[in-house]
Design an enzyme around this catalytic site. Sequence first.
Site, PDB file in Angstrom:
ATOM      1  N   ASP A 189       6.688 -11.723   3.690  1.00 39.76           N
ATOM      2  CA  ASP A 189       7.131 -11.101   4.935  1.00 39.76           C
ATOM      3  C   ASP A 189       6.204 -11.617   6.041  1.00 39.76           C
ATOM      4  O   ASP A 189       5.120 -12.121   5.766  1.00 39.76           O
ATOM      5  CB  ASP A 189       7.019  -9.577   4.780  1.00 39.76           C
ATOM      6  CG  ASP A 189       7.273  -8.847   6.072  1.00 39.76           C
ATOM      7  OD1 ASP A 189       8.249  -9.198   6.769  1.00 39.76           O
ATOM      8  OD2 ASP A 189       6.497  -7.920   6.392  1.00 39.76           O
TER       9      ASP A 189
ATOM     10  N   ASP B 150       5.640 -10.034   9.832  1.00 40.06           N
ATOM     11  CA  ASP B 150       4.913  -9.047  10.651  1.00 40.06           C
ATOM     12  C   ASP B 150       4.203  -8.012   9.773  1.00 40.06           C
ATOM     13  O   ASP B 150       4.834  -7.343   8.962  1.00 40.06           O
ATOM     14  CB  ASP B 150       5.889  -8.351  11.613  1.00 40.06           C
ATOM     15  CG  ASP B 150       6.553  -9.352  12.560  1.00 40.06           C
ATOM     16  OD1 ASP B 150       5.858 -10.265  13.045  1.00 40.06           O
ATOM     17  OD2 ASP B 150       7.773  -9.233  12.798  1.00 40.06           O
TER      18      ASP B 150
END
Length: 173
Positions: A12, A14
């Site tokens: 991922d 952020d």
Amino acid sequence: MSLRGNKAVFFDRDGVINEKLPEDRYVTRWEEFRFLPDVFRTLRHIKSRGYLIILVTNQRGIARKLMTEQQLQNIHQCMQAALELHGCSFDRIFYCPHDIQDHCYCRKPRPGLLAMAEQYYRIDKANSYMVGDSAGDVEAGRRYGIKTIRIGTRDATADYSVGRLEDILNIVT
Ligand SMILES: [Mg+2]
Ligand SMILES: [Zn+2]
């Protein structure tokens, strides 16, 4: 590449690679992008262990017209250039530009972003991982059929929970 395919670690973005902005704010310019500590070292080690590293990120700020697709691509170009200086750029980047109500197949927790990697690689799922800081990352990894690592929170639905990104080096061996 072995007969079983490529082992890969899906990350991922952020909250894992860069600092997350407060709720409902999006990184829309490179000036707002801050790498989290130990990202370079951790990614470099993972690459040196023979894994592909693949970024999979929900960016519904595009659907909400808070940034353009071009802005996002500019940020990713700058990010890749910075990572390249440290020998650890991503092999591929896949993003979902849609909003929740679009019900697309790519927005995590659906597994579509991860499955996009199969256009380019044969993925050795038994030896691949999804690394994320939210429940949706873990669910996407599980639905895709790979092992999951939750960062920052203990998560009973994940195969592993760790405090910090660099801790994955004890798991992804
Ligand atoms: Mg996140
Ligand atoms: Zn999507």
